[in-house]
Write a protein that holds these residues in place. Structure first.
Motif, short mmCIF file in Angstrom:
data_model
loop_
_atom_site.label_atom_id
_atom_site.label_comp_id
_atom_site.label_asym_id
_atom_site.label_seq_id
_atom_site.Cartn_x
_atom_site.Cartn_y
_atom_site.Cartn_z
N MET A 1 84.04 57.58 88.18
CA MET A 1 83.68 58.98 87.54
C MET A 1 81.89 58.79 86.95
O MET A 1 81.67 57.78 86.80
CB MET A 1 84.58 58.78 86.17
CG MET A 1 84.34 60.31 85.59
SD MET A 1 85.42 61.48 86.35
CE MET A 1 86.94 61.45 85.72
N HIS A 2 81.45 59.85 87.27
CA HIS A 2 80.10 60.05 86.90
C HIS A 2 79.89 61.44 86.12
O HIS A 2 80.72 62.40 86.66
CB HIS A 2 79.27 60.18 88.26
CG HIS A 2 77.77 60.28 87.96
ND1 HIS A 2 77.10 59.20 87.31
CD2 HIS A 2 76.87 61.54 88.03
CE1 HIS A 2 75.63 59.72 87.29
NE2 HIS A 2 75.94 60.92 87.63
N ARG A 3 79.30 61.44 85.08
CA ARG A 3 79.12 62.82 84.40
C ARG A 3 77.53 63.21 84.60
O ARG A 3 76.66 62.50 84.48
CB ARG A 3 79.36 62.62 82.86
CG ARG A 3 78.97 63.72 82.08
CD ARG A 3 79.42 63.78 80.65
NE ARG A 3 81.01 64.01 80.77
CZ ARG A 3 81.77 63.70 79.84
NH1 ARG A 3 81.37 63.58 78.63
NH2 ARG A 3 83.01 64.02 80.10
N ASP A 19 82.16 66.55 85.33
CA ASP A 19 82.56 65.10 85.72
C ASP A 19 82.64 65.40 86.97
O ASP A 19 83.43 66.10 87.55
CB ASP A 19 83.78 64.75 85.00
CG ASP A 19 83.62 64.49 83.31
OD1 ASP A 19 82.62 63.92 83.05
OD2 ASP A 19 84.27 64.81 82.53
N LEU A 20 82.35 64.23 87.86
CA LEU A 20 82.49 64.00 89.32
C LEU A 20 83.32 62.75 89.46
O LEU A 20 83.00 61.65 88.87
CB LEU A 20 81.11 63.91 90.01
CG LEU A 20 80.02 64.81 89.59
CD1 LEU A 20 78.77 64.33 90.51
CD2 LEU A 20 80.35 66.22 90.19
N LEU A 21 84.45 62.92 90.27
CA LEU A 21 85.23 61.71 90.63
C LEU A 21 84.60 61.26 91.89
O LEU A 21 84.40 62.26 93.10
CB LEU A 21 86.71 62.01 90.67
CG LEU A 21 87.60 60.89 91.36
CD1 LEU A 21 87.66 59.99 90.22
CD2 LEU A 21 89.26 61.58 91.46
N ILE A 22 84.43 60.08 92.09
CA ILE A 22 83.63 59.67 93.16
C ILE A 22 84.52 58.86 94.31
O ILE A 22 85.18 58.04 94.03
CB ILE A 22 82.49 58.63 92.86
CG1 ILE A 22 81.69 59.32 91.88
CG2 ILE A 22 81.76 58.09 94.04
CD1 ILE A 22 80.82 60.65 92.14
N ASP A 23 84.23 59.53 95.55
CA ASP A 23 84.85 58.79 96.63
C ASP A 23 83.83 57.77 97.49
O ASP A 23 82.88 58.28 97.86
CB ASP A 23 85.21 59.80 97.83
CG ASP A 23 85.83 59.41 98.95
OD1 ASP A 23 86.09 58.20 99.06
OD2 ASP A 23 86.32 59.85 100.04
N ALA A 74 81.20 63.29 95.79
CA ALA A 74 82.02 63.91 94.71
C ALA A 74 83.25 64.50 95.26
O ALA A 74 83.35 65.28 96.22
CB ALA A 74 81.19 65.13 94.23
N LEU A 76 86.09 65.33 93.53
CA LEU A 76 86.73 66.16 92.90
C LEU A 76 85.62 66.53 91.58
O LEU A 76 84.94 65.38 91.08
CB LEU A 76 88.34 65.35 92.35
CG LEU A 76 88.92 66.50 91.27
CD1 LEU A 76 89.39 67.66 92.06
CD2 LEU A 76 90.23 65.72 90.67
N VAL A 77 85.61 67.84 91.09
CA VAL A 77 84.57 67.95 90.11
C VAL A 77 85.40 68.87 89.10
O VAL A 77 86.13 69.64 89.18
CB VAL A 77 83.53 69.00 90.87
CG1 VAL A 77 82.52 69.36 89.94
CG2 VAL A 77 82.81 68.43 91.86
N SER A 78 85.02 68.60 87.99
CA SER A 78 85.56 69.10 86.69
C SER A 78 84.40 69.71 86.10
O SER A 78 83.92 69.09 85.11
CB SER A 78 86.22 68.22 85.88
OG SER A 78 86.73 68.49 84.73
#
Length: 87
Positions: A1-3, A19-23, A74, A76-78
Motif C-alpha cells: 500500500m502506498h499513499r 491509496d494505491l495497492l501495489i502489484d 498500482a 487498485l486505487v482508492s
C-alpha cells in the motif's frame, strides 16, 4: 500500500491522499508505477523518452537512473472522497 502525498497525478483522477495497492512487478508503458530512486519513493506514469525510462506526472518528466528499483504497479486505487481530509 502506498499513499500519494503530492498532487503529481491529479489529472489522472488521483488527488493527494489516494491509496494505491501495489502489484510487485515491473511496470509497462502507461501504467502508474512506484519506483525507489535516490533514497526516495516516486510515483508516476511509466514511459520511455529517447530510449530511457521515465516517470511522467503533472509536474513533468523524471528520468530514472539505471539503478532505480521498481517497487510495482498500482493494481487498485482508492481516491479520497471530495471534502474528506487527506491526513
Amino acid at each position: 500500500m502506498h499513499r500519494l502525498v503530492g498532487a503529481h497525478l491529479t489529472s489522472r483522477g488521483l488527488p493527494p491522499g489516494s491509496d494505491l495497492l501495489i502489484d510487485p512487478r515491473r511496470p509497462e508503458r502507461g501504467e502508474v508505477a512506484v519506483v525507489r530512486s535516490g533514497g526516495r519513493t516516486r510515483v508516476g506514469i511509466f514511459d520511455l523518452e529517447r530510449g530511457r525510462t521515465v516517470l511522467r506526472s503533472d509536474r513533468g518528466i523524471r528520468w530514472l537512473p539505471p539503478d532505480a528499483v521498481y517497487v510495482g504497479v498500482a493494481a487498485l486505487v482508492s481516491p479520497t472522497l471530495d471534502g474528506m481530509p487527506t491526513g
